[in-house]
Design a protein around this motif. Structure first.
Motif, short mmCIF file in Angstrom:
data_model
loop_
_atom_site.label_atom_id
_atom_site.label_comp_id
_atom_site.label_asym_id
_atom_site.label_seq_id
_atom_site.Cartn_x
_atom_site.Cartn_y
_atom_site.Cartn_z
N PHE A 1 41.68 74.02 105.05
CA PHE A 1 42.11 74.16 103.61
C PHE A 1 41.21 73.43 102.77
O PHE A 1 40.46 72.70 103.23
N ILE B 1 46.06 69.31 94.78
CA ILE B 1 46.92 70.33 95.47
C ILE B 1 46.28 70.92 96.74
O ILE B 1 45.20 71.43 96.72
N THR C 1 45.40 76.45 101.41
CA THR C 1 44.55 77.22 102.58
C THR C 1 43.71 78.16 101.88
O THR C 1 43.98 78.70 100.81
N SER D 1 51.71 71.91 89.10
CA SER D 1 50.24 72.32 89.37
C SER D 1 50.13 73.75 89.56
O SER D 1 49.02 74.37 89.06
N ASN E 1 52.71 71.60 106.24
CA ASN E 1 52.47 71.85 104.58
C ASN E 1 53.07 70.31 103.90
O ASN E 1 53.66 70.67 102.91
N ILE F 1 53.22 66.76 101.76
CA ILE F 1 52.58 66.38 100.48
C ILE F 1 51.30 65.66 100.71
O ILE F 1 51.32 65.04 101.73
N GLN G 1 61.09 66.59 99.83
CA GLN G 1 62.04 66.30 98.74
C GLN G 1 61.81 65.26 97.95
O GLN G 1 62.50 64.77 97.04
C1 LIG Z 1 47.41 71.90 104.30
C2 LIG Z 1 48.31 72.73 103.37
C3 LIG Z 1 48.06 74.05 102.86
C4 LIG Z 1 48.95 74.97 102.02
N1 LIG Z 1 48.48 76.11 101.61
C5 LIG Z 1 49.09 76.70 100.82
C6 LIG Z 1 48.82 78.10 100.37
O1 LIG Z 1 47.89 78.51 101.16
N2 LIG Z 1 49.62 78.80 99.42
C7 LIG Z 1 50.72 78.02 98.91
O2 LIG Z 1 51.51 78.51 98.07
N3 LIG Z 1 50.91 76.52 99.25
C8 LIG Z 1 50.50 76.18 100.12
N4 LIG Z 1 50.59 74.80 100.57
C9 LIG Z 1 51.68 74.20 99.67
C10 LIG Z 1 51.37 73.63 98.25
O3 LIG Z 1 50.40 72.85 98.23
C11 LIG Z 1 52.34 73.58 97.44
O4 LIG Z 1 53.21 74.31 96.93
C12 LIG Z 1 51.84 72.53 95.97
O5 LIG Z 1 51.44 71.41 96.15
C13 LIG Z 1 53.06 72.58 95.10
O6 LIG Z 1 52.59 71.95 93.85
P1 LIG Z 1 53.20 72.14 92.45
O7 LIG Z 1 52.81 70.89 91.66
O8 LIG Z 1 53.13 73.47 92.00
O9 LIG Z 1 54.72 71.86 92.72
P2 LIG Z 1 55.55 70.47 92.86
O10 LIG Z 1 56.36 70.41 91.48
O11 LIG Z 1 54.82 69.45 93.32
O12 LIG Z 1 56.44 71.02 93.84
C14 LIG Z 1 57.62 71.96 93.72
C15 LIG Z 1 58.59 72.18 95.05
O13 LIG Z 1 57.67 72.47 96.06
C16 LIG Z 1 57.95 71.99 97.40
N5 LIG Z 1 56.60 71.15 97.70
C17 LIG Z 1 55.78 70.46 97.11
N6 LIG Z 1 54.69 70.36 97.57
C18 LIG Z 1 54.81 70.95 98.68
C19 LIG Z 1 53.94 71.18 99.90
N7 LIG Z 1 52.70 70.57 99.82
N8 LIG Z 1 54.46 72.41 100.74
C20 LIG Z 1 55.52 72.92 100.37
N9 LIG Z 1 56.22 72.78 99.39
C21 LIG Z 1 55.93 71.68 98.61
C22 LIG Z 1 58.79 70.69 96.91
O14 LIG Z 1 59.96 70.92 97.71
C23 LIG Z 1 59.00 70.82 95.61
O15 LIG Z 1 60.37 70.36 95.18
C24 LIG Z 1 49.74 74.07 101.45
C25 LIG Z 1 50.08 72.83 101.60
C26 LIG Z 1 49.30 72.24 102.70
C27 LIG Z 1 49.66 70.71 102.96
#
Ligand SMILES: Cc1cc2nc3c(=O)[nH]c(=O)nc-3n(C[C@H](O)[C@H](O)[C@H](O)COP(=O)(O)OP(=O)(O)OC[C@H]3O[C@@H](n4cnc5c(N)ncnc54)[C@H](O)[C@@H]3O)c2cc1C
Ligand SMILES: Cc1cc2nc3c(=O)[nH]c(=O)nc-3n(C[C@H](O)[C@H](O)[C@H](O)COP(=O)(O)OP(=O)(O)OC[C@H]3O[C@@H](n4cnc5c(N)ncnc54)[C@H](O)[C@@H]3O)c2cc1C
Ligand code: SF4
Ligand code: SF4
Ligand code: FES
Lengths: 280, 469
Positions: A34, A46, A49, A70, A212, A214, A258
């Motif tokens: 990633f 953020i 992958t 984000s 996945n 935070i 959460q």
């Molecule tokens: C190694 C890795 C690979 C990832 N690859 C992908 C990908 O390819 N495509 C994709 O859509 N997302 C992926 N994610 C998840 C993605 O990083 C989160 O959705 C993103 O950080 C959310 O940020 P935001 O500020 O938009 O939302 P926020 O406002 O931070 O979060 C909104 C909601 O999303 C949920 N959330 C927050 N962080 C994450 C997280 N890391 N994973 C899952 N749910 C989360 C929480 O429950 C939160 O309430 C990946 C995460 C990791 C750790």
């Protein structure tokens, strides 16, 4: 700066693909790894992958679901705009090995993460059974790419609007009954991965999930991404993101996701207002 | 001499500082620094010793009487040039060195009263230059055509970069984070070390021609052998000791429990204290506990207070005498209302059904015999368990070596703790063409020691590049 050279919109605007110029990363990255992206000076780091890459063009693809500030900021960036920072490749690549029959199960945006792994597993000679699912037909992503990447593909929708009416677990159960499956790879929402893991445990089928949590740095220096695996604390960014599903404490992972719900809402409202204030 | 006796009669000049009540809730720097007049007055307290103890107490051997005498004469530019001879980051060291254990700890004036404020004077000279100076750069030697790669833009890597660029080599610094500075940007908070100062030091190196490549994790995006293949002639590793240590007690994964690295990185590097203007969130604890009593613990506690905590407690298993933090930090923390629970050891963290931290259980300790580190070993008092309410906990009990780069470099020798083995006089590792220094060699130490190691390695690297050994 890392320029967006191509942009596609899936799932009625809730899922976005960006193809980004990052030649050094493209040259090094392997399936399962990633990157961490930061849109601008005020941006958050953020993890996403790499869904695909092109060494010759020097580009990487990311596919993300818009869930908060984000990802909304990323959504609002157009072709020609650039991310201020991208770091990678991070995490351990998928261990690709010829095993025989393997099943790759993807749900929601997890399909984007699953796709390069599926392709890799087929390339090393496995018979790959793909199973992908979404709530309904119009938000299903990457069906064509997954069809190419797997040997056979099953599609499910929760509402029955397309393919099998029901959950990916139901199709997986049928496959596990009929076939000698050596490995299941499952990537999707945490509850999906959790229920699927309960099922593969019954069949004693080795199962791998991509987690996945935070993250902040993505290099093992902060411990934000810690999860319990087999009773030990692991850092997903350096020890993962893939782990033996039968050992993962999914409850703890769901709980830790959460952590920032109130702040995320505050941040999202502030971001939305930023948009509204322009017109109003 | 009568003259000298008169001199030491002047009291140590205090730096004016923000009122504790006010500053406990803002992120602006705590002390304001000397004005020129006060600096000259303080400088006049130095006895200009023939055999100055202070110089021996400084890990990089700064010509302390020399630069102080220039300040006394009002030649501030001369003072900064003198300092630069030994220390490329005087504005930083003047602020963060544990002076009471180093230069000031052995200053002769300190024997009968308060030592000369060497750190404050160093800070003054550097700040004066930054604010009023001409921005002149040190002269650079003719280009050698040799290429040097530095992994890690902390104080150690920055020192190597600065030394080798003026010697005519082509220097590229690879930094994992999106900003250069190491702990100076991600760990030490704004109220103790304003980030503008670090940016200005990095800017000077850039103006000298150092090439910074941020977002490049060496070992992941590029291996050391690949750097050699790309044409680098020598490599310096200064990647710090960035692996958080946890307590390994039950409940440590509850929401609200942070490593100090995470807590401080969110606040400092990601500017979460300005949330939601900046996107990275940080929770505001009501009842905060911080485990540990070093600089990192003080920084975490004072950050929590500034973010708006009702109360902040330092929980430390030894006594006040063993606290490793700089005296000034402890003093400032106390002034700002941080409570100290000493001889107290956490045994368990408690949470609610949603996974949020709600409290902790601890044990009272008493001091026993000295241990390997020479400090008296804390031993638990039976039956002394008690509970404290808390909703945010920061674990600041030290750090280890991050294996990301070293794991990718199997042919480089490490010690049993995973730190890189080097030859002390040169900084050479067991891998040809590779030097290392700072926290990744010594374990978590100090800014000035990391810089000192960088200087030693830079000299050795220059010999290697110029002469081949
Ligand atoms: C190694 C890795 C690979 C990832 N690859 C992908 C990908 O390819 N495509 C994709 O859509 N997302 C992926 N994610 C998840 C993605 O990083 C989160 O959705 C993103 O950080 C959310 O940020 P935001 O500020 O938009 O939302 P926020 O406002 O931070 O979060 C909104 C909601 O999303 C949920 N959330 C927050 N962080 C994450 C997280 N890391 N994973 C899952 N749910 C989360 C929480 O429950 C939160 O309430 C990946 C995460 C990791 C750790
Ligand atoms: C919160 C805190 C407060 C402190 N307070 C004081 C104080 O008051 N006084 C004092 O003297 N000392 C203090 N210290 C200690 C001091 O900051 C360190 O000893 C010093 O910074 C070590 O310098 P370094 O250059 O070895 O490493 P670091 O400053 O840790 O810098 C290492 C750099 O390398 C980067 N890096 C890591 N891995 C890689 C990789 N694989 N590729 C590329 N880059 C990489 C890191 O991101 C980082 O920027 C404090 C430390 C902390 C954490
Ligand atoms: S560098 Fe540190 S130890 Fe040396 S003189 Fe300056 S403040 Fe003192
Ligand atoms: S020991 Fe104290 S008085 Fe003597 S030269 Fe050093 S700073 Fe001045
Ligand atoms: S994200 Fe910081 S250790 Fe994994």
């Amino acid at each position: 700066m890392f320029k967006i050279v191509k942009r596609e919109v899936y799932s009625q605007g809730t899922v976005i693909m960006n193809q980004i110029e990052a030649p050094k990363i493209a040259r090094k990255a392997k399936p399962g790894q990633f990157v961490i992206l930061k849109a601008d000076e005020e941006g958050e780091r953020i993890p996403l992958t790499m869904a695909d890459l092109d060494v010759e063009k020097g580009t990487i693809d990311i596919i993300y679901q818009v869930v908060g500030t984000s990802t909304a900021k990323f959504r609002d960036m157009q072709v020609g705009d650039a991310y201020q920072d991208i770091i990678g490749p991070l995490g351990q690549p998928t261990h690709l090995e010829k095993l025989g029959k393997v099943v790759c199960v993807g749900g929601g945006t997890g399909i984007a993460v699953l796709h390069p792994i599926t392709r890799g597993l087929k390339e090393v000679g496995n018979h790959v059974i793909g199973i992908i699912g979404a709530r309904s037909k119009d938000i299903l992503i990457l069906e064509d790419k997954m069809r190419l990447a797997s040997t056979e593909l099953h599609v499910c929708t929760d509402d029955g609007s397309y393919g099998h009416h029901g959950f990916v677990t139901e199709v997986l159960k049928e496959v596990l009954e009929k076939e000698d499956v050596k490995l299941v790879v499952a990537i999707g929402p945490v509850p999906m991965m959790k229920f699927l893991t309960i099922l593969t445990k019954e069949y004693d089928t080795p199962t791998m999930v991509s987690l996945n949590p935070i993250m902040v740095d993505g290099t093992g220096m902060c411990g934000c991404c810690r999860v319990s695996v087999g009773g030990e604390t692991k850092f997903v960014c350096v020890d993962g993101p893939e782990f033996d599903a039968h050992k993962v404490d999914f409850e703890e992972l769901m709980m830790r996701l959460q952590a920032y719900v109130p702040q995320e809402k505050e941040s999202y409202d502030a971001y939305q207002c930023g948009g509204a204030c322009h017109t109003g | 001499m009568a003259g000298k006796a008169k001199k030491v009669k002047i009291d140590r000049q205090l730096m004016p500082a923000q009122d504790p009540k006010v500053r406990a809730r803002n992120f602006e720097e705590v002390p304001y620094g000397y004005d020129p007049e006060t600096a000259m007055k303080e400088a006049s307290r130095c006895l200009q010793c023939k055999k100055p103890g202070c110089v021996a107490g400084c890990p990089v051997g700064i010509d302390i009487p020399g630069f102080i005498s220039l300040i006394e004469q009002g030649d501030f530019q001369g003072a900064i040039r003198n300092l630069w001879g030994k220390n490329s980051l005087p504005a930083v060291c003047g602020r963060v060195c544990p002076q009471e254990e180093q230069c000031e700890g052995v200053c002769i004036v300190g024997k009968k009263g308060n030592p000369v404020a060497i750190g404050n004077l160093e800070r003054f000279a550097a700040d004066y230059e930054r604010e009023n100076g001409t921005g002149e750069l040190p002269p650079k030697q003719k280009a050698t055509g040799k290429k040097v790669a530095v992994a890690g833009a902390g104080p150690s890597g920055l020192t190597v970069a600065g030394d080798l660029i003026v010697k005519g080599h082509d220097v590229t610094v690879f930094e994992a984070f999106h900003k250069a500075g190491g702990v100076l940007v991600y760990g030490i908070p704004e109220f103790r070390l304003p980030k503008d100062i670090v940016a200005s030091e990095v800017g000077t190196l850039e103006r000298l021609g150092v090439n910074f490549e941020c977002n490049r994790v060496v070992g992941s995006i590029v291996s050391l052998d690949e750097l050699f293949e790309e044409g680098y002639d020598a490599i310096y590793i200064g990647v710090g000791a960035g692996l958080p240590r946890f307590l390994n007690i039950p409940g440590e994964n509850y929401i609200g429990v942070f490593s100090a690295n995470e807590y401080l990185t969110r606040s400092n590097l990601m500017k979460a204290y300005l949330f939601p203007k900046y996107d990275t969130p940080i929770p505001i604890g009501k009842n905060v506990v911080v485990f540990g009593a070093g600089n990192v613990a003080m920084d975490s506690a004072r950050t929590a207070m500034r973010l708006g905590a009702d109360n902040v407690r330092i929980v430390y298993r030894r006594s006040r005498d063993e606290m490793p933090a700089r005296a000034e930090e402890v003093h400032h923390a106390e002034e700002e209302g941080i409570e100290f629970h000493l001889l107290t050891n956490p045994t368990r963290l408690l949470g609610n059904e949603k996974g949020f931290l709600t409290g902790m259980e601890c044990l009272k300790m008493e001091l026993g015999e000295p241990d390997d580190s020479g400090r008296r070993r804390p031993i638990p008092i039976k039956g002394s368990e008690f509970q404290l309410e808390c909703d945010l906990a920061v674990v600041a009990v030290g750090s280890g070596s991050n294996p990301l780069l070293t794991r990718a470099t199997p042919d480089m020798g490490l010690n049993q703790w995973g730190y890189i083995v080097t030859e002390p006089q040169t900084g050479k590792t067991t891998k040809k063409g590779v030097w290392a220094g700072g926290d990744i060699v010594t374990g978590a130490a100090t800014v000035i020691l990391a810089m000192g190691a960088g200087r030693i390695a830079a000299d050795s690297m220059h010999d290697y590049l110029a002469l081949g050994w």
